[in-house]
Design an enzyme around this catalytic site. Structure first.
Site, mmCIF file in Angstrom:
data_model
loop_
_atom_site.group_PDB
_atom_site.id
_atom_site.type_symbol
_atom_site.label_atom_id
_atom_site.label_comp_id
_atom_site.label_asym_id
_atom_site.label_seq_id
_atom_site.Cartn_x
_atom_site.Cartn_y
_atom_site.Cartn_z
ATOM 1 N N ASN A 3 0.805 -1.349 -0.057
ATOM 2 C CA ASN A 3 -0.004 -0.060 0.044
ATOM 3 C C ASN A 3 1.076 1.407 -0.064
ATOM 4 O OD1 ASN A 3 -1.838 2.178 0.414
ATOM 5 N ND2 ASN A 3 -2.309 1.352 2.515
ATOM 6 N N TRP A 4 1.143 1.987 -1.179
ATOM 7 C CA TRP A 4 1.962 2.769 -1.325
ATOM 8 C C TRP A 4 1.517 4.147 -0.551
ATOM 9 C CZ3 TRP A 4 4.110 2.431 -7.157
ATOM 10 C CH2 TRP A 4 4.653 1.286 -7.315
ATOM 11 N N LYS A 5 0.191 4.151 -0.231
ATOM 12 C CA LYS A 5 -0.440 5.412 0.389
ATOM 13 C C LYS A 5 -0.420 6.663 -0.572
ATOM 14 C CE LYS A 5 -0.159 3.294 4.724
ATOM 15 N NZ LYS A 5 -0.109 3.393 6.205
ATOM 16 N N HIS A 63 -9.307 1.477 5.080
ATOM 17 C CA HIS A 63 -8.177 1.662 5.970
ATOM 18 C C HIS A 63 -8.331 2.457 6.820
ATOM 19 C CE1 HIS A 63 -3.998 2.766 6.746
ATOM 20 N NE2 HIS A 63 -3.739 1.536 5.836
ATOM 21 N N GLU A 121 -6.695 4.784 7.899
ATOM 22 C CA GLU A 121 -6.475 6.232 7.711
ATOM 23 C C GLU A 121 -7.730 6.767 6.981
ATOM 24 O OE1 GLU A 121 -2.859 5.655 5.517
ATOM 25 O OE2 GLU A 121 -1.927 5.104 7.306
ATOM 26 N N GLU A 138 -5.136 -4.705 10.525
ATOM 27 C CA GLU A 138 -4.269 -3.649 10.738
ATOM 28 C C GLU A 138 -4.191 -2.955 12.220
ATOM 29 O OE1 GLU A 138 -2.440 -2.570 6.678
ATOM 30 O OE2 GLU A 138 -3.918 -1.142 7.221
ATOM 31 N N GLY A 175 2.827 2.285 10.650
ATOM 32 C CA GLY A 175 3.919 3.514 10.551
ATOM 33 C C GLY A 175 4.694 3.913 11.672
ATOM 34 N N SER A 192 3.634 -2.087 10.230
ATOM 35 C CA SER A 192 5.227 -2.159 10.415
ATOM 36 C C SER A 192 5.834 -3.643 10.064
ATOM 37 C CB SER A 192 5.647 -1.775 11.891
ATOM 38 O OG SER A 192 5.097 -0.227 12.156
ATOM 39 N N GLY A 216 3.045 -1.063 4.057
ATOM 40 C CA GLY A 216 3.154 0.423 3.872
ATOM 41 C C GLY A 216 4.425 0.788 3.593
ATOM 42 N N GLY A 217 5.224 1.394 4.586
ATOM 43 C CA GLY A 217 6.578 1.979 4.447
ATOM 44 C C GLY A 217 7.475 1.235 3.828
HETATM 45 P P1 13P Z 1 3.282 0.319 7.395
HETATM 46 O O1 13P Z 1 3.837 -0.934 7.048
HETATM 47 O O2 13P Z 1 4.165 1.741 7.068
HETATM 48 O O3 13P Z 1 3.148 0.348 8.952
HETATM 49 O O4 13P Z 1 1.834 0.694 7.119
HETATM 50 C C1 13P Z 1 0.886 -0.472 7.137
HETATM 51 C C2 13P Z 1 -0.539 -0.024 6.549
HETATM 52 O O5 13P Z 1 -0.947 0.882 6.947
HETATM 53 C C3 13P Z 1 -0.646 -0.514 4.982
HETATM 54 O O6 13P Z 1 -2.151 -0.476 4.618
#
Ligand code: 13P
Length: 254
Positions: free
Chosen positions: A9-11, A96, A98, A168, A174, A214, A235-236
């Site tokens: 997920n590149w956000k 998600h 967010e 999640e 993050g 993470s 994510g990251g």
């Molecule tokens: P991180 O891997 O950066 O913690 O993000 C997880 C995430 O929200 C994937 O959708």
């Protein structure tokens, strides 16, 4: 046996065509022919097409990060599932945390999106998970149950089998704080038991439940080795070829 699904997920990163295509090509060069796990890249809308082009001819699939549950119309700033399909998307991330927190998305709205995505032929990756305070208050299972019940409302057993669930824990997103493999497994097991009770055992056994929060190359093996963890939503670590590919290589499936 459920196949692991590892999705990046590149956000709101790599929205520019060249940066997105570089990352996608880099991933494809390393794991483009991998068939033991499903690999999915979820860039921002503006780089969906360049990413689809970059992974053409490989086994890598592409997903979007959101959609609006209508074909077209006066929904300024939103995106239609038909346009995602036209871009070459196979998956769509829905609900998600967010979006739940920043954009106030409710279970009811997410449920509409899940139903619409399935009707159009997109595979929903439906996100669920508790905040840190909810965990401290001992509400993890209640929150996760509420998200499952609300998000999957009205779906048949057959439809549910298509949905990918992403557990999640919000406090792990993050932050570098990962749920321990045992803690994550306990919640995944709770989700699967809930699916067994709500549908049936065959359905619950078929649904893939990803962990997100993470995930890194060095914790991927232990997390993905848990019996009810069927992949990762990353994510990251999905923003760099080495770390994303490292997770795939450490998944234990190759
Ligand atoms: P991180 O891997 O950066 O913690 O993000 C997880 C995430 O929200 C994937 O959708």
């Amino acid at each position: 046996m459920r196949k692991l699904i590892l999705a990046g997920n590149w956000k709101m990163n790599k929205g520019a065509a060249s940066a997105a295509a570089d990352l996608a090509r880099g991933v494809a060069a390393e794991v483009g022919s991998v068939s033991e796990v499903d690999v999915v890249l979820c860039p921002p809308f503006t780089s969906l097409r360049p990413v689809v082009d970059a992974v053409k001819g490989t086994r890598i699939a592409v997903g979007a990060q959101n959609m609006y549950p209508e074909d077209s119309g006066a929904f300024t700033g939103e995106i239609s599932p038909l346009d995602l399909l036209d871009c070459g998307c196979k998956y769509v991330i829905l609900g998600h945390s967010e979006r739940r927190t920043i954009f106030k998305e409710t279970n009811e709205f997410i449920n509409k999106k899940v139903i619409c995505a399935l009707a159009k032929g997109l595979i929903p990756i439906m996100c669920i998970g508790e905040t840190e305070q909810e965990r401290v208050d001992g509400k993890t299972e209640a929150v996760v149950e509420n998200h499952l019940k609300g998000g999957l409302a009205g779906l048949t057993a057959e439809q549910v089998q298509t949905v990918v669930i992403a557990y999640e824990p919000v406090w792990a997103i993050g932050t570098g704080k990962t749920a321990s493999p045992d803690d994550a497994q306990a919640v995944h097991k709770f989700c699967r038991d809930w699916l067994t009770a709500a549908y049936d055992q065959a359905t619950a056994q078929a649904v893939r439940i990803q962990y997100g929060g993470s995930m890194k190359p060095d914790n991927a093996h232990d997390l993905l080795g848990q019996p009810d963890i069927d992949g990762g939503l990353i994510g990251g670590a999905s923003l760099k070829v080495d770390s994303f590919v490292g997770i795939i290589r450490n998944s234990g499936a190759l």
